[in-house]
Each structure stands twice: as C-alpha cells, then as structure tokens.
Design a protein around this motif. Structure first.
Motif, mmCIF file in Angstrom:
data_model
loop_
_atom_site.group_PDB
_atom_site.id
_atom_site.type_symbol
_atom_site.label_atom_id
_atom_site.label_comp_id
_atom_site.label_asym_id
_atom_site.label_seq_id
_atom_site.Cartn_x
_atom_site.Cartn_y
_atom_site.Cartn_z
ATOM 1 N N MET A 1 0.825 -1.204 0.000
ATOM 2 C CA MET A 1 0.000 0.000 0.000
ATOM 3 C C MET A 1 0.867 1.266 0.000
ATOM 4 S SD MET A 1 -3.203 -0.779 -0.127
ATOM 5 C CE MET A 1 -3.928 0.732 0.470
ATOM 6 N N GLY A 2 1.912 1.244 0.782
ATOM 7 C CA GLY A 2 2.774 2.423 0.854
ATOM 8 C C GLY A 2 3.427 2.736 -0.471
ATOM 9 N N SER A 3 3.885 1.696 -1.166
ATOM 10 C CA SER A 3 4.521 1.943 -2.466
ATOM 11 C C SER A 3 3.514 2.435 -3.496
ATOM 12 C CB SER A 3 5.193 0.665 -2.959
ATOM 13 O OG SER A 3 4.224 -0.379 -3.107
ATOM 14 N N ALA A 4 2.286 1.970 -3.424
ATOM 15 C CA ALA A 4 1.250 2.407 -4.363
ATOM 16 C C ALA A 4 0.916 3.882 -4.162
ATOM 17 C CB ALA A 4 -0.009 1.553 -4.188
ATOM 18 N N VAL A 5 0.877 4.265 -2.895
ATOM 19 C CA VAL A 5 0.589 5.675 -2.615
ATOM 20 C C VAL A 5 1.714 6.559 -3.143
ATOM 21 C CG1 VAL A 5 0.284 7.378 -0.785
ATOM 22 C CG2 VAL A 5 -0.848 5.145 -0.629
ATOM 23 N N VAL A 6 2.942 6.091 -2.937
ATOM 24 C CA VAL A 6 4.082 6.868 -3.429
ATOM 25 C C VAL A 6 4.023 6.995 -4.956
ATOM 26 C CG1 VAL A 6 6.567 6.920 -3.643
ATOM 27 C CG2 VAL A 6 5.519 6.281 -1.472
ATOM 28 N N VAL A 7 3.715 5.884 -5.639
ATOM 29 C CA VAL A 7 3.633 5.926 -7.102
ATOM 30 C C VAL A 7 2.521 6.862 -7.548
ATOM 31 C CG1 VAL A 7 3.109 4.562 -9.150
ATOM 32 C CG2 VAL A 7 4.627 3.645 -7.389
ATOM 33 N N LEU A 8 1.385 6.831 -6.834
ATOM 34 C CA LEU A 8 0.271 7.689 -7.185
ATOM 35 C C LEU A 8 0.631 9.176 -7.009
ATOM 36 C CD1 LEU A 8 -2.685 7.973 -8.034
ATOM 37 C CD2 LEU A 8 -3.328 7.749 -5.621
ATOM 38 N N VAL A 9 1.328 9.432 -5.931
ATOM 39 C CA VAL A 9 1.750 10.813 -5.692
ATOM 40 C C VAL A 9 2.712 11.278 -6.779
ATOM 41 C CG1 VAL A 9 2.997 12.318 -4.122
ATOM 42 C CG2 VAL A 9 1.308 10.707 -3.228
ATOM 43 N N VAL A 10 3.630 10.410 -7.167
ATOM 44 C CA VAL A 10 4.587 10.768 -8.207
ATOM 45 C C VAL A 10 3.870 11.033 -9.534
ATOM 46 C CG1 VAL A 10 6.512 9.925 -9.582
ATOM 47 C CG2 VAL A 10 6.500 9.579 -7.107
ATOM 48 N N VAL A 11 2.883 10.180 -9.840
ATOM 49 C CA VAL A 11 2.136 10.366 -11.094
ATOM 50 C C VAL A 11 1.383 11.689 -11.075
ATOM 51 C CG1 VAL A 11 0.250 9.462 -12.481
ATOM 52 C CG2 VAL A 11 1.967 7.902 -11.550
ATOM 53 N N VAL A 12 0.765 11.999 -9.947
ATOM 54 C CA VAL A 12 0.008 13.268 -9.847
ATOM 55 C C VAL A 12 0.942 14.471 -10.002
ATOM 56 C CG1 VAL A 12 -1.342 14.730 -8.296
ATOM 57 C CG2 VAL A 12 -1.832 12.266 -8.460
ATOM 58 N N VAL A 13 2.106 14.373 -9.379
ATOM 59 C CA VAL A 13 3.069 15.486 -9.500
ATOM 60 C C VAL A 13 3.529 15.641 -10.939
ATOM 61 C CG1 VAL A 13 5.359 16.251 -8.827
ATOM 62 C CG2 VAL A 13 3.814 15.321 -7.096
ATOM 63 N N VAL A 14 3.777 14.522 -11.624
ATOM 64 C CA VAL A 14 4.215 14.609 -13.018
ATOM 65 C C VAL A 14 3.122 15.212 -13.904
ATOM 66 C CG1 VAL A 14 4.881 13.236 -15.032
ATOM 67 C CG2 VAL A 14 5.870 12.735 -12.798
ATOM 68 N N VAL A 15 1.874 14.770 -13.641
ATOM 69 C CA VAL A 15 0.757 15.313 -14.443
ATOM 70 C C VAL A 15 0.596 16.822 -14.208
ATOM 71 C CG1 VAL A 15 -1.742 15.253 -14.750
ATOM 72 C CG2 VAL A 15 -0.458 13.115 -14.563
ATOM 73 N N VAL A 16 0.678 17.201 -12.955
ATOM 74 C CA VAL A 16 0.560 18.633 -12.650
ATOM 75 C C VAL A 16 1.694 19.428 -13.288
ATOM 76 C CG1 VAL A 16 0.606 20.327 -10.790
ATOM 77 C CG2 VAL A 16 -0.754 18.233 -10.550
ATOM 78 N N LEU A 17 2.897 18.860 -13.238
ATOM 79 C CA LEU A 17 4.034 19.530 -13.851
ATOM 80 C C LEU A 17 3.878 19.643 -15.358
ATOM 81 C CD1 LEU A 17 6.825 20.796 -13.436
ATOM 82 C CD2 LEU A 17 7.807 18.497 -13.629
ATOM 83 N N LEU A 18 3.368 18.587 -15.989
ATOM 84 C CA LEU A 18 3.139 18.632 -17.431
ATOM 85 C C LEU A 18 2.065 19.651 -17.804
ATOM 86 C CD1 LEU A 18 3.319 14.823 -18.396
ATOM 87 C CD2 LEU A 18 5.034 16.610 -18.834
ATOM 88 N N LEU A 19 1.016 19.688 -16.992
ATOM 89 C CA LEU A 19 -0.036 20.691 -17.248
ATOM 90 C C LEU A 19 0.508 22.108 -17.088
ATOM 91 C CD1 LEU A 19 -3.161 19.087 -15.506
ATOM 92 C CD2 LEU A 19 -2.732 19.353 -17.964
ATOM 93 N N ALA A 20 1.342 22.302 -16.079
ATOM 94 C CA ALA A 20 1.919 23.632 -15.871
ATOM 95 C C ALA A 20 2.818 24.030 -17.034
ATOM 96 C CB ALA A 20 2.689 23.663 -14.564
ATOM 97 N N LEU A 21 3.504 23.057 -17.613
ATOM 98 C CA LEU A 21 4.368 23.355 -18.728
ATOM 99 C C LEU A 21 3.623 23.493 -20.056
ATOM 100 C CD1 LEU A 21 7.372 20.957 -17.940
ATOM 101 C CD2 LEU A 21 7.270 23.442 -17.634
ATOM 102 N N SER A 22 2.422 22.925 -20.153
ATOM 103 C CA SER A 22 1.696 22.922 -21.425
ATOM 104 C C SER A 22 0.592 23.966 -21.497
ATOM 105 C CB SER A 22 1.089 21.531 -21.671
ATOM 106 O OG SER A 22 0.172 21.203 -20.634
ATOM 107 N N VAL A 23 0.159 24.494 -20.406
ATOM 108 C CA VAL A 23 -0.935 25.467 -20.409
ATOM 109 C C VAL A 23 -0.351 26.879 -20.479
ATOM 110 C CG1 VAL A 23 -2.888 26.413 -19.118
ATOM 111 C CG2 VAL A 23 -2.482 23.945 -19.140
ATOM 112 N N ARG A 24 -0.908 27.675 -21.393
ATOM 113 C CA ARG A 24 -0.496 29.068 -21.534
ATOM 114 C C ARG A 24 -1.749 29.957 -21.541
ATOM 115 N NH1 ARG A 24 3.447 26.969 -20.460
ATOM 116 N NH2 ARG A 24 5.546 27.077 -21.402
#
Length: 291
Positions: A1-24
C-alpha cells in the motif's frame, strides 16, 4: 500500500508539472505564436487558455494594441533652405503577428528608425510655408512613407503620424513676426480706407437727400445743437451755414456800389479854347505873367 501511494503521488506530480508546462494564458489583446522545434505553426492562438506540447513547443505572445512612439527631434533643411527642428508621434499596431516576429527583429525600434528617416526626407521636400500651414499634407505624406516598408514585409499598420512641434531659428522667428505685423498693418489700412469710402458714399447720398428738402438743413442744425447741449458744456458752438456765407459774398459788391456812388464832375459851363490854352501855358511856365 505504501509503495502504491508513493507511485500515485509521483504520477500526480508529473501530471501537474506537465499541465503547468503545457498550459499558456493568452490575453484578449494578445495573439500567441507557437514555435515547435523552432518552426512556426500556421495556427495563431487566440485569447484564453492554450495547450502546447511541453519541451517541443514555445509560445510567444504578441500584443495587438495600438502602440505610440515619439520620434525624437530631427534637424532638417526645407526645400527653401530653412533649418528646422521637427519632432513627431507615430501610432501603429500589429496586423500580422507572424511577420512581426519572423521578418523583423525588434519591430518597435525598426519603426522608430524608419520614422526618423522619413521625417527628415519629407521635411526636406517641402518648403517652410507648407510645413507650418499645411500639417495635414505633411502628416499624410509621412504616413505613406512610413507605411510602405512596414505593412506588407513586417505585418505592421501605421494608423496615424502627426508632426508635434516645429522649432525655428530666432532670426527666422523675428522675420516672420515682422512679416505678420506688416501684413496686419496693410489689412488695417485697407479696412480703414474701405470704411472711409463707404462713409463718403453715404454722406454723398445724405447730401443729395437733404438738397432735395431744404428744411432738412435746418433740422440737422437743430439736432447738432441738441447733441452739443446734451453734454452740459458751458460753451455752445453754433454752426454757421455755408449758404449764408455765399449769400453775403454775392451781396457785398452790390452793397458797395449802391452805398458809395462815384462823384460826378461839376458842370462849369462852356470853356473857350483860348482860356484852355492859357491855363495850359500857365501850368507849364509858372513864372509867366497872365493877362
């Protein structure tokens, strides 16, 4: 469970970072030009949220508002060899953002340089009276000269050009002031002469009207007396009619002839020829004894 949460958090951070880089965000007065790997995309992005490909795309925003630049004072020589210092104001806006970014580097500075050159060129082709008195013509010619190299090649539209100030040398200012003063004096003399001419015609008409009515002279005389007496003066001036003077002038020789008749020679009776000869000889020879 702990590793899944970490992976989920990493995915969310990457998605947010990609959105921040792609939205103008593009404002209402802006247009977005997207460069993908250094090449311009054909579609110009309008106002609002726009998505681009991170890392591959780069968006440049171009303002579509009207921009005002002041042209610094330029020294120029007119066609009639008068040195002037002229400054102007240029109003322009971008109509093709792709050309404005790709075809010219730093288009505000380029417009300023073209405006300075055009200002000196246009002033050099006009004379002093045109620069001072026909600003509309100078402004229109400046607009056409600046608009020619900037509209199609650079995607810019020159909306308006205005000459703001014209500085003349002090000697020229004094000469122009003297010229203006002489012109105004000439107009004043012409107006005064015209007024005197109209007044003389009115007086001539009034004289003819009064000549047709003899009583008008007496009424005019009485009106003049009333006008003088209204000022509460201690001295009353009575005009003397010119006709009366003429009457006295005509009557003076007749009165002189009637009042002092020429004395006639006394009638001494008949005088003989001998007495006359004796009187004549006695007057010529006073010492001769008479018989």
């Amino acid at each position: 469970m702990g590793s899944a949460v970490v992976v989920l958090v990493v995915v969310v951070v990457v998605v947010v970072l990609l959105l921040a880089l792609s939205v103008r965000m593009v404002q209402q007065y802006q247009r977005g030009i997207v460069f993908r790997f250094g090449r311009v995309l054909d579609r110009v992005r309008g106002p609002g949220l726009q998505l681009i490909v991170p890392v591959a795309d780069r968006m440049v925003r171009v303002s579509m508002q009207t921009t005002v630049i002041g042209v610094p004072a330029q020294g120029a020589i007119t066609r009639d060899n008068v040195t002037l210092t002229v400054d102007a104001v240029v109003y322009y806006r971008v109509v093709d953002p792709v050309k404005a970014l790709v075809n010219v580097h730093d288009y505000p500075s380029a417009v300023l340089q073209v405006a300075q050159t055009a200002l000196r060129s246009v002033i050099g082709r006009a004379d002093l009276d045109t620069v001072l008195g026909d600003r509309e013509r100078i402004n229109a010619e400046l607009k056409s000269v600046i608009d020619a190299p900037t509209e199609k090649p650079w995607g810019l539209l020159i909306e308006r050009v205005e000459v703001k100030d014209v500085s003349l040398p002090e000697g020229m200012k004094r000469s122009m002031s003297r010229q203006a003063e002489a012109e105004r004096e000439r107009r004043a003399r012409v107006i005064a002469a015209d007024g005197e001419f109209q007044a003389s015609r009115r007086l001539a008409d009034a004289s003819r009207a009064m000549e047709a009515t003899p009583g008008a002279y007496q009424l005019r005389l009485l009106q003049t007396v009333v006008d003088v007496a209204a000022e509460k003066n201690s001295t009353l001036v009575m005009p003397f009619p010119v006709e009366l003077l003429r009457f006295f002038d005509l009557m003076a020789p007749q009165a002189a002839g009637a009042g002092h008749p020429t004395p006639a020679a006394p009638d001494l009776g008949p005088v003989t020829e001998a007495v006359a000869d004796a009187a004549e000889q006695s007057s010529e020879h006073p010492g001769t004894p008479q018989h």
